[in-house]
Scaffold this motif. Structure first.
Motif, PDB file in Angstrom:
ATOM      1  N   ASN A 610      14.922   3.013  74.493  1.00  0.00           N
ATOM      2  CA  ASN A 610      14.058   4.063  75.120  1.00  0.00           C
ATOM      3  C   ASN A 610      13.035   4.239  74.184  1.00  0.00           C
ATOM      4  N   ILE A 611      13.091   4.617  72.820  1.00  0.00           N
ATOM      5  CA  ILE A 611      12.152   4.782  71.753  1.00  0.00           C
ATOM      6  C   ILE A 611      11.125   3.499  71.936  1.00  0.00           C
ATOM      7  N   ALA A 612      11.852   2.286  71.878  1.00  0.00           N
ATOM      8  CA  ALA A 612      10.907   0.979  71.659  1.00  0.00           C
ATOM      9  C   ALA A 612       9.830   1.003  72.996  1.00  0.00           C
ATOM     10  N   GLU A 613      10.455   1.188  74.161  1.00  0.00           N
ATOM     11  CA  GLU A 613       9.638   1.241  75.453  1.00  0.00           C
ATOM     12  C   GLU A 613       8.464   2.364  75.101  1.00  0.00           C
ATOM     13  N   CYS A 614       8.830   3.548  74.680  1.00  0.00           N
ATOM     14  CA  CYS A 614       7.868   4.474  74.568  1.00  0.00           C
ATOM     15  C   CYS A 614       6.519   3.978  73.614  1.00  0.00           C
ATOM     16  N   LYS A 615       7.294   3.227  72.577  1.00  0.00           N
ATOM     17  CA  LYS A 615       6.180   3.116  71.354  1.00  0.00           C
ATOM     18  C   LYS A 615       5.275   1.707  71.780  1.00  0.00           C
ATOM     19  N   LYS A 616       5.482   0.999  73.121  1.00  0.00           N
ATOM     20  CA  LYS A 616       4.653   0.146  73.522  1.00  0.00           C
ATOM     21  C   LYS A 616       3.478   0.496  74.041  1.00  0.00           C
ATOM     22  N   LEU A 617       3.098   2.103  74.162  1.00  0.00           N
ATOM     23  CA  LEU A 617       1.952   2.421  74.631  1.00  0.00           C
ATOM     24  C   LEU A 617       1.274   3.030  73.481  1.00  0.00           C
ATOM     25  N   GLY A 619      -1.824   5.717  71.814  1.00  0.00           N
ATOM     26  CA  GLY A 619      -2.219   7.154  72.216  1.00  0.00           C
ATOM     27  C   GLY A 619      -3.116   7.329  73.267  1.00  0.00           C
ATOM     28  N   GLU A 620      -4.195   6.519  73.678  1.00  0.00           N
ATOM     29  CA  GLU A 620      -5.042   6.697  74.716  1.00  0.00           C
ATOM     30  C   GLU A 620      -4.328   6.240  75.956  1.00  0.00           C
ATOM     31  N   GLN A 621      -3.367   5.626  76.123  1.00  0.00           N
ATOM     32  CA  GLN A 621      -2.701   5.287  77.204  1.00  0.00           C
ATOM     33  C   GLN A 621      -1.678   6.593  77.555  1.00  0.00           C
ATOM     34  N   TRP A 622      -0.942   7.049  76.592  1.00  0.00           N
ATOM     35  CA  TRP A 622      -0.331   8.295  76.822  1.00  0.00           C
ATOM     36  C   TRP A 622      -1.262   9.623  77.256  1.00  0.00           C
ATOM     37  N   LYS A 624      -4.023   9.352  78.982  1.00  0.00           N
ATOM     38  CA  LYS A 624      -4.260   9.111  80.233  1.00  0.00           C
ATOM     39  C   LYS A 624      -3.219   9.692  81.356  1.00  0.00           C
ATOM     40  N   ILE A 625      -2.035   9.212  80.764  1.00  0.00           N
ATOM     41  CA  ILE A 625      -0.968   9.648  81.658  1.00  0.00           C
ATOM     42  C   ILE A 625      -0.683  11.200  81.673  1.00  0.00           C
ATOM     43  N   HIS A 626      -0.942  11.694  80.454  1.00  0.00           N
ATOM     44  CA  HIS A 626      -1.099  13.249  80.636  1.00  0.00           C
ATOM     45  C   HIS A 626      -2.082  13.905  81.224  1.00  0.00           C
ATOM     46  N   ALA A 627      -3.266  13.216  81.126  1.00  0.00           N
ATOM     47  CA  ALA A 627      -4.310  13.892  82.271  1.00  0.00           C
ATOM     48  C   ALA A 627      -4.181  13.581  83.569  1.00  0.00           C
ATOM     49  N   TRP A 628      -3.736  12.656  83.950  1.00  0.00           N
ATOM     50  CA  TRP A 628      -3.377  12.131  85.401  1.00  0.00           C
ATOM     51  C   TRP A 628      -2.098  13.149  85.830  1.00  0.00           C
ATOM     52  N   GLY A 629      -1.247  13.231  85.284  1.00  0.00           N
ATOM     53  CA  GLY A 629      -0.398  14.295  85.430  1.00  0.00           C
ATOM     54  C   GLY A 629      -0.594  15.560  85.862  1.00  0.00           C
ATOM     55  N   VAL A 630      -1.402  16.235  84.730  1.00  0.00           N
ATOM     56  CA  VAL A 630      -1.963  17.644  84.971  1.00  0.00           C
ATOM     57  C   VAL A 630      -2.769  17.627  86.443  1.00  0.00           C
ATOM     58  N   ARG A 631      -3.841  16.409  86.352  1.00  0.00           N
ATOM     59  CA  ARG A 631      -4.490  16.560  87.574  1.00  0.00           C
ATOM     60  C   ARG A 631      -3.938  16.546  88.762  1.00  0.00           C
ATOM     61  N   THR A 632      -3.014  15.630  89.015  1.00  0.00           N
ATOM     62  CA  THR A 632      -2.554  15.279  90.232  1.00  0.00           C
ATOM     63  C   THR A 632      -1.120  16.110  90.598  1.00  0.00           C
ATOM     64  N   ALA A 643       4.326  14.016  77.276  1.00  0.00           N
ATOM     65  CA  ALA A 643       3.455  12.838  77.292  1.00  0.00           C
ATOM     66  C   ALA A 643       2.343  13.158  76.276  1.00  0.00           C
ATOM     67  N   GLN A 644       1.876  14.313  76.459  1.00  0.00           N
ATOM     68  CA  GLN A 644       0.694  14.774  75.317  1.00  0.00           C
ATOM     69  C   GLN A 644       1.465  14.629  73.976  1.00  0.00           C
ATOM     70  N   THR A 645       2.360  15.059  73.560  1.00  0.00           N
ATOM     71  CA  THR A 645       3.483  14.961  72.230  1.00  0.00           C
ATOM     72  C   THR A 645       3.254  13.408  72.070  1.00  0.00           C
ATOM     73  N   LEU A 646       3.667  12.686  72.830  1.00  0.00           N
ATOM     74  CA  LEU A 646       3.880  11.060  72.706  1.00  0.00           C
ATOM     75  C   LEU A 646       2.567  10.646  72.200  1.00  0.00           C
ATOM     76  N   SER A 647       1.408  11.041  72.768  1.00  0.00           N
ATOM     77  CA  SER A 647       0.145  10.521  72.728  1.00  0.00           C
ATOM     78  C   SER A 647      -0.399  10.868  71.395  1.00  0.00           C
ATOM     79  N   GLY A 648       0.238  12.054  70.682  1.00  0.00           N
ATOM     80  CA  GLY A 648      -0.141  12.433  69.122  1.00  0.00           C
ATOM     81  C   GLY A 648       0.477  11.522  68.229  1.00  0.00           C
TER      82      GLY A 648
END
Length: 684
Positions: A610-617, A619-622, A624-632, A643-648
């Motif tokens: 799981n950790i390795a999967e998260c680290k494939k993205l 900061g910008e990709q995470w 984008k997912i954060h912004a999309w999740g908030v918007r939709t 998502a925002q924490t992982l982007s950091g």
């Protein structure tokens, strides 16, 4: 002197034997000749005689002659090639090496360089250190301004000097470092004794000066003005050896070019003296003469060191050599202090330290006397391994281990007891310490640049985020030893696997990979208690070592692998490699040390995946997912927060790994996001 030299050689050979049989800094088994070469190269790097150097033995017949080298290195500018060849007799009694043997060794090294220029690498095994050495030499031929061939010997050389020559039109000179010269250099630990400058002979005239005598003091000060051409030629001849250790290390760690100095030299050279604060120099000896007009002038000096003004010195050299700046109207004020007597080693560092306190950036004390190193030494002497049967030995200054062994080993029984309590395999130096730490801190590219450069940066960053008076404690020391055990074990495993090349790089990258994959959660306390790695962990490391080797070579994509390993992009590529975890996992990876009274949460293979999967993205990709999740609204509020924490974390190059829960939820978030991939990318 003869007795002192004999003792020095005996201790040097004892260190060579320890290192060659597995007790040296790298923990590897080497031929004695290569162990000797490594020790001398490390010393030459430390005193600034060379900027880089690594052991690489190669010997072959070319035509009717033999070509042979033991190591090589290029300076940072890639315009100087250093080649090392050893005449190692292992005599133990400071025997004499014949002039013909020195001359023959130098000729064989020169023949190897010439063969490299001719493309000898094309017939070598690509996956070998010798190939990297030869191909890199061939590649940089057109950039080289000079070649230096170092002939190293553990004996007294009858021949102390060889005439310079040319190899393919490139000036080549020879440096003979026999046991007498090594004794002088290693005893003082400073390069200044090697620098003797006769200004009349080198520049055709003495340097006019103003003498400020201090009749009741142990120093004399001279004020002078040096031309830009003088500074250029001095640095071109002696390089970093001119710079006092603090200054040299600072420049190596932070870069060598000052934009303001460079712009002035290029655009307003006649105003350089008005804008520049000048340089501070110390010398051991100085001879003056009286000019025809009655003015005093400096004829010659010995032991010259630039203790303040390193940026000026290096930038003047760079401006003329690379920018073609005209030095005819450039002048630099110089304060020259002659220090003699017993206070030499006390006053010179203080002049450097106090002179440099005027700078915006405060420099660390890079010497072995830094309080950090003194405290690590004290901890190594007072903290015994579990069971109280042995301890580790921190060699703060070169040769301390051999001195201690001689002091305590006055009888065979006492000598055996010393080796049992403090075996050579448990000895480590300050450059080893920096390797242990920076490998674990996921800086394998930095470690791959060489022991001295890695150490310089380690010291620069040592107290970042800490109080100025911070010192390591017992907990720091025990974790450090756990990292040392990891490093030495990985080194042994990599050697046993028989990789034909890049072994040091594989070690650094494998440890960094373990650190990255575990999120720094390795159970260091367990390693300290056991003083060994578990068999399960060793088998995992053995398996991963092959994956790391393949990843390094694959990501190089045709580039010189050794040079590729020095790039940060190499680490960014290698750390994304997915290597299989064993199940069950080794005990060192199942949890991490936590405060007393708390139970560690075991990590499972799924957690690591799981950790390795998260680290494939990134900061910008995470983000984008954060912004999309908030918007939709397709992600819950707490999922958007993760998502925002992982982007950091990703924006900081995953210096901090996600926790088990964060990684688990992160994978769930990714599964949801994948179903709306096109929408997320379109919105960006």
């Amino acid at each position: 002197m003869e007795r002192e030299l004999r003792i020095f050689v005996e201790r040097l050979l004892s260190e060579v034997r320890d290192q060659a049989t597995g007790g040296g800094p790298s923990g590897t088994t080497n031929f004695k000749e290569n162990a000797f070469t490594e020790i001398v190269i490390d010393h030459l790097c430390e005193i600034g005689m060379v900027e880089n150097g690594e052991v690489c033995h190669y010997e072959t017949r070319i035509g009717r002659g033999i070509a042979k080298v033991n190591g090589f290195g290029f300076n940072d500018e890639k315009d100087t090639l250093d080649v090392f060849t050893s005449v190692f007799l292992d005599s133990g009694n400071s025997a004499t090496v014949h002039s013909d043997d020195i001359r023959k060794s130098a000729e064989r090294a020169a023949r190897f360089v010439e063969a490299c220029f001719g493309g000898i690498h094309q017939g070598m095994e690509v996956a070998s250190d010798a190939y990297s050495m030869a191909s890199r030499t061939h590649e940089l031929e057109e950039h080289l301004d000079r070649i230096r061939i170092f002939v190293l010997s553990d004996c007294v050389a009858q021949l102390k000097q060889l005439d310079a020559t040319e190899i393919n039109g490139i000036p080549a000179r020879f440096e003979i470092w026999d046991c007498e010269r090594l004794f002088r250099g290693m005893q003082s630990g400073l390069p200044r004794d090697e620098i003797e400058i006769d200004f009349e002979e080198m520049f055709g005239e003495a340097v006019p000066c103003l003498i400020l005598p201090q009749p009741l003091s142990d120093y004399t000060t001279y004020l002078a003005i040096l031309s830009g051409d003088m500074i250029y030629r001095l640095y071109d001849e002696y390089g970093p050896r001119l710079l006092e250790l603090n200054v040299r290390s600072f420049l190596q760690a932070r870069g060598k070019v000052n934009r303001g100095i460079r712009d002035t030299l290029r655009d307003e050279p006649e105003r350089f003296m008005a804008y520049n604060n000048g340089i501070s120099i110390t010398v051991d000896e100085l001879m003056t003469v009286v000019l025809p007009d009655g003015r005093p002038a400096i004829k010659s000096v010995r032991g010259l060191q630039v203790v303040n003004g390193g940026q000026t010195t290096v930038s003047v050299h760079r401006a003329k050599k690379h920018d073609g700046a005209d030095m005819s109207s450039v002048f630099v004020p110089a304060k020259i202090t002659r220090v003699t007597g017993e206070t030499l080693d006390e006053i010179v560092p203080k002049i450097s330290r106090y002179a440099n306190t005027q700078n915006v950036i405060q420099m660390a004390d890079f010497s072995a006397n830094d309080p950090f190193h003194v405290e690590i030494e004290r901890l190594s002497q007072t903290i015994w391994c579990p069971g109280e049967q042995g301890r580790w030995f921190y060699e703060r200054a070169r040769g301390q281990y051999q001195v201690a062994k001689a002091r305590f080993g006055t009888t065979p029984a006492r000598s055996r007891r010393f080796r049992e309590q403090t075996p050579p395999a448990r000895k480590f130096t300050k450059t080893d310490l920096a390797k242990f730490q920076n490998c674990w801190n996921q800086r394998p590219d930095l470690v791959s640049r060489g022991a001295q450069k890695n150490f310089d940066v380690f010291m620069q960053e040592l107290r970042v985020g800490k109080k100025s008076d911070w010192l390591p404690d017992g907990s720091y020391y025990k974790v450090l030893i756990a990292k040392a055990i990891l490093y030495k074990t990985v080194t042994r495993i990599v050697r046993q696997e028989g990789f034909p090349a890049y072994r040091a790089n594989i070690v650094a990258y494998l440890i960094a990979y373990v650190s990255s994959q575990s999120g720094g959660r390795l159970d260091m306390e367990l390693i300290w208690r056991k003083q060994v790695l578990s068999g399960e962990f060793e088998e995992l490391l053995r398996s991963w070592s092959n994956g790391i080797d393949e990843a390094i070579r694959t990501t190089a994509n045709g580039r010189n692998v050794t040079e590729w390993c020095k790039k940060e992009d190499c680490w960014k590529s290698v750390r994304n490699t997915t290597l299989e975890l064993s199940d069950p996992m080794p005990p060192e990876l199942r949890g991490h040390t936590v405060p007393s009274g708390h139970r560690p949460t075991p990590l499972t293979p799924v957690d690591y995946e799981n950790i390795a999967e998260c680290k494939k993205l990134d900061g910008e990709q995470w983000l984008k997912i954060h912004a999309w999740g908030v918007r939709t609204g397709l992600l819950k509020g707490w999922q958007c927060g993760i998502a925002q924490t992982l982007s950091g974390y990703a924006a900081n190059d995953w210096d901090r790994a996600p926790s088990q829960k964060q990684a688990k939820h992160g994978v769930t978030i990714l599964e949801i996001a994948k179903q709306h991939d096109a929408e997320i990318n379109r919105a960006s």
